[in-house]
Enzyme design. Sequence first.
Site, PDB file in Angstrom:
ATOM      1  CD  GLU A 226      -3.084  -1.151   1.648  1.00 17.35           C
ATOM      2  OE1 GLU A 226      -3.833  -1.960   1.127  1.00 17.35           O
ATOM      3  OE2 GLU A 226      -3.468  -0.205   2.344  1.00 17.35           O
ATOM      4  CB  CYS A 261      -1.806   7.082   1.379  1.00 14.78           C
ATOM      5  SG  CYS A 261      -3.272   6.455   2.174  1.00 14.78           S
TER       6      CYS A 261
HETATM    7  P1  NAD Z   1       8.660   4.726   4.246  1.00 19.06           P
HETATM    8  O1  NAD Z   1       8.674   3.927   3.000  1.00 19.06           O
HETATM    9  O2  NAD Z   1       9.747   5.694   4.480  1.00 19.06           O
HETATM   10  O3  NAD Z   1       8.656   3.763   5.521  1.00 19.06           O
HETATM   11  C1  NAD Z   1       7.655   2.802   5.733  1.00 19.06           C
HETATM   12  C2  NAD Z   1       8.175   1.717   6.644  1.00 19.06           C
HETATM   13  O4  NAD Z   1       9.226   1.011   5.983  1.00 19.06           O
HETATM   14  C3  NAD Z   1       8.762   2.202   7.957  1.00 19.06           C
HETATM   15  O5  NAD Z   1       8.354   1.336   8.988  1.00 19.06           O
HETATM   16  C4  NAD Z   1      10.251   2.118   7.725  1.00 19.06           C
HETATM   17  O6  NAD Z   1      11.014   1.944   8.895  1.00 19.06           O
HETATM   18  C5  NAD Z   1      10.341   0.891   6.829  1.00 19.06           C
HETATM   19  N1  NAD Z   1      11.540   0.817   5.998  1.00 19.06           N
HETATM   20  C6  NAD Z   1      12.227   1.838   5.423  1.00 19.06           C
HETATM   21  N2  NAD Z   1      13.247   1.360   4.695  1.00 19.06           N
HETATM   22  C7  NAD Z   1      13.207   0.010   4.778  1.00 19.06           C
HETATM   23  C8  NAD Z   1      14.009  -1.046   4.258  1.00 19.06           C
HETATM   24  N3  NAD Z   1      15.047  -0.795   3.486  1.00 19.06           N
HETATM   25  N4  NAD Z   1      13.661  -2.291   4.543  1.00 19.06           N
HETATM   26  C9  NAD Z   1      12.597  -2.589   5.315  1.00 19.06           C
HETATM   27  N5  NAD Z   1      11.814  -1.624   5.881  1.00 19.06           N
HETATM   28  C10 NAD Z   1      12.110  -0.338   5.605  1.00 19.06           C
HETATM   29  O7  NAD Z   1       7.233   5.435   4.292  1.00 19.06           O
HETATM   30  P2  NAD Z   1       6.647   6.423   5.420  1.00 19.06           P
HETATM   31  O8  NAD Z   1       7.353   7.716   5.332  1.00 19.06           O
HETATM   32  O9  NAD Z   1       6.575   5.732   6.722  1.00 19.06           O
HETATM   33  O10 NAD Z   1       5.143   6.599   4.922  1.00 19.06           O
HETATM   34  C11 NAD Z   1       4.752   7.571   4.005  1.00 19.06           C
HETATM   35  C12 NAD Z   1       4.391   6.929   2.694  1.00 19.06           C
HETATM   36  O11 NAD Z   1       3.415   5.913   2.906  1.00 19.06           O
HETATM   37  C13 NAD Z   1       3.745   7.888   1.722  1.00 19.06           C
HETATM   38  O12 NAD Z   1       4.247   7.658   0.432  1.00 19.06           O
HETATM   39  C14 NAD Z   1       2.267   7.519   1.804  1.00 19.06           C
HETATM   40  O13 NAD Z   1       1.532   7.874   0.660  1.00 19.06           O
HETATM   41  C15 NAD Z   1       2.340   6.051   2.000  1.00 19.06           C
HETATM   42  N6  NAD Z   1       1.115   5.524   2.610  1.00 19.06           N
HETATM   43  C16 NAD Z   1       0.285   4.748   1.859  1.00 19.06           C
HETATM   44  C17 NAD Z   1      -0.899   4.269   2.389  1.00 19.06           C
HETATM   45  C18 NAD Z   1      -1.848   3.435   1.576  1.00 19.06           C
HETATM   46  O14 NAD Z   1      -2.761   2.863   2.148  1.00 19.06           O
HETATM   47  N7  NAD Z   1      -1.691   3.331   0.274  1.00 19.06           N
HETATM   48  C19 NAD Z   1      -1.218   4.572   3.713  1.00 19.06           C
HETATM   49  C20 NAD Z   1      -0.352   5.355   4.463  1.00 19.06           C
HETATM   50  C21 NAD Z   1       0.821   5.815   3.894  1.00 19.06           C
END
Ligand code: NAD
Length: 457
Positions: A226, A261
């Site tokens: 997502e 999002c």
């Molecule tokens: P992010 O991708 O920076 O991080 C998400 C998660 O991934 C965190 O828990 C982080 O610690 C982990 N992570 C980061 N690098 C990783 C790696 N190399 N390996 C494994 N895990 C890793 O995203 P964010 O800043 O937490 O969230 C914002 C983003 O999420 C925005 O793009 C938003 O649109 C999206 N989002 C989407 C939905 C949806 O339902 N489609 C809902 C909420 C947020």
Amino acid sequence: MHVINPATEAIIATLQEDTASSLQEKFQRLKKAQKSWAQQPVQERTSILKKFSSLLTENIEHLASVLTSEVGKPLQQSRNEIKGAITRIGWLTDNGEKYLSHEWMTQEEGLGEQIAYEPLGVICNISAWNYPYLVGVNVFIPALLAGNGVLYKPSEYAALTGLEIEKLLKSAGVPDEVFQVAIGAAPVGEVLLDMPFDGYFFTGSYRTGKYIYERVAPKMVPCQLELGGKDPLYVADDVEDIKSVAAGTADGAFYNNGQSCCAVERIYVHESIYDRYVEEFVKEVKSYKVGVPTEEGVYVGPLTRKDQVKVLENQIKDAVGKGASLLTGGKPMQKNGFYFEPTVLTNVNHQMQVMQEESFGPIIGIMKVKDDQEALHLMEDTSYGLTAAVYSKSMERAENILSRLNTGTAYWNCCDRVSAALPWSGRKNSGFGSTLSYTGIRAFVRPKAYHLRGLKK
Ligand code: NAD
């Protein structure tokens, strides 16, 4: 790991990050306990999760203040988020049994054909910070209902909330070994990708999601993503109340500081109502109370992450450099905390980052279009596919546009909204798979086909 309050930049907690060996231990515990959890009747798991929901209600003030302290969202929006999570749990727990029970497909003399829905096993949920309750609940509630064990990694920006969730799930009766929390940032996530989970459920950015998908592909287990969006909204010339449409669509862009999002990220307006719409929109945005998120009436608090301030500054610089007009806002606020002025840009075009890349902040570009055809053409010019919205008096006119767009969600006269009864799913760079609705319950099970010879009717 330090937890920072984005409103003050003060360290408010220091947590012990998980290590490779603590994660291994948690995984082994989950593996051991999951099978007996799955053998409990679904009604028992349902009542435990309903109890969790009651505990959220009982503790809402405390939970909202913890959430606000680490992500910076206005206190009322934190309360709203928890209430929204309670509603979702209500739908999922009311409908779980129906969609998880065995289904007879054929019941004839001598032959029965049945589908049994078996849990995936132990799943890994790597989550985002912007709505930790909502995006968390989307995954761990149906996963637990279906009899899975869950390793939940909240974002490093919402770790305190992750620990609160763990505490309440366990108080509600989820066995200690069936739900485990991993504390840490990307390096902890990396360790989880190396472990033999039976499924990966990720909420976060496109960049991380794509990386995770590639990393876990050789395991040949389900992986659901997502991801982000660049959600468009079109206001047609037949809307009746421009002022209320402007207010509603501004809310879609600026609620939670634009860090949703499904936040409205691009607006297209029919040329015949453009000037009036923009005037009302800017008036609305200027009326927002910006400030400390614990103060009553504040609608825009600080951004959660310091780094995003630079992203927004760059998008604005790029847009203005290419001819955009800045109608309000445009820069970080000169005070402690990661505050950014609510920003409205016009005279924008698709050569500008602000109309192409996810902003995830309090900034919006508004573009004039001459007709529905041009609106459709611009709306579909994106690598994302999460949601799209059309405001018009005519449902037919709206559907004509929405049905042509490659998005998981379509809104007529509304935006920035999620319902537990409907599937939540992205397309293209917004991800795939679905949470919520019955599809989001079935995402956590595998069907087993039973061919039963000798059945007596
Ligand atoms: P992010 O991708 O920076 O991080 C998400 C998660 O991934 C965190 O828990 C982080 O610690 C982990 N992570 C980061 N690098 C990783 C790696 N190399 N390996 C494994 N895990 C890793 O995203 P964010 O800043 O937490 O969230 C914002 C983003 O999420 C925005 O793009 C938003 O649109 C999206 N989002 C989407 C939905 C949806 O339902 N489609 C809902 C909420 C947020």
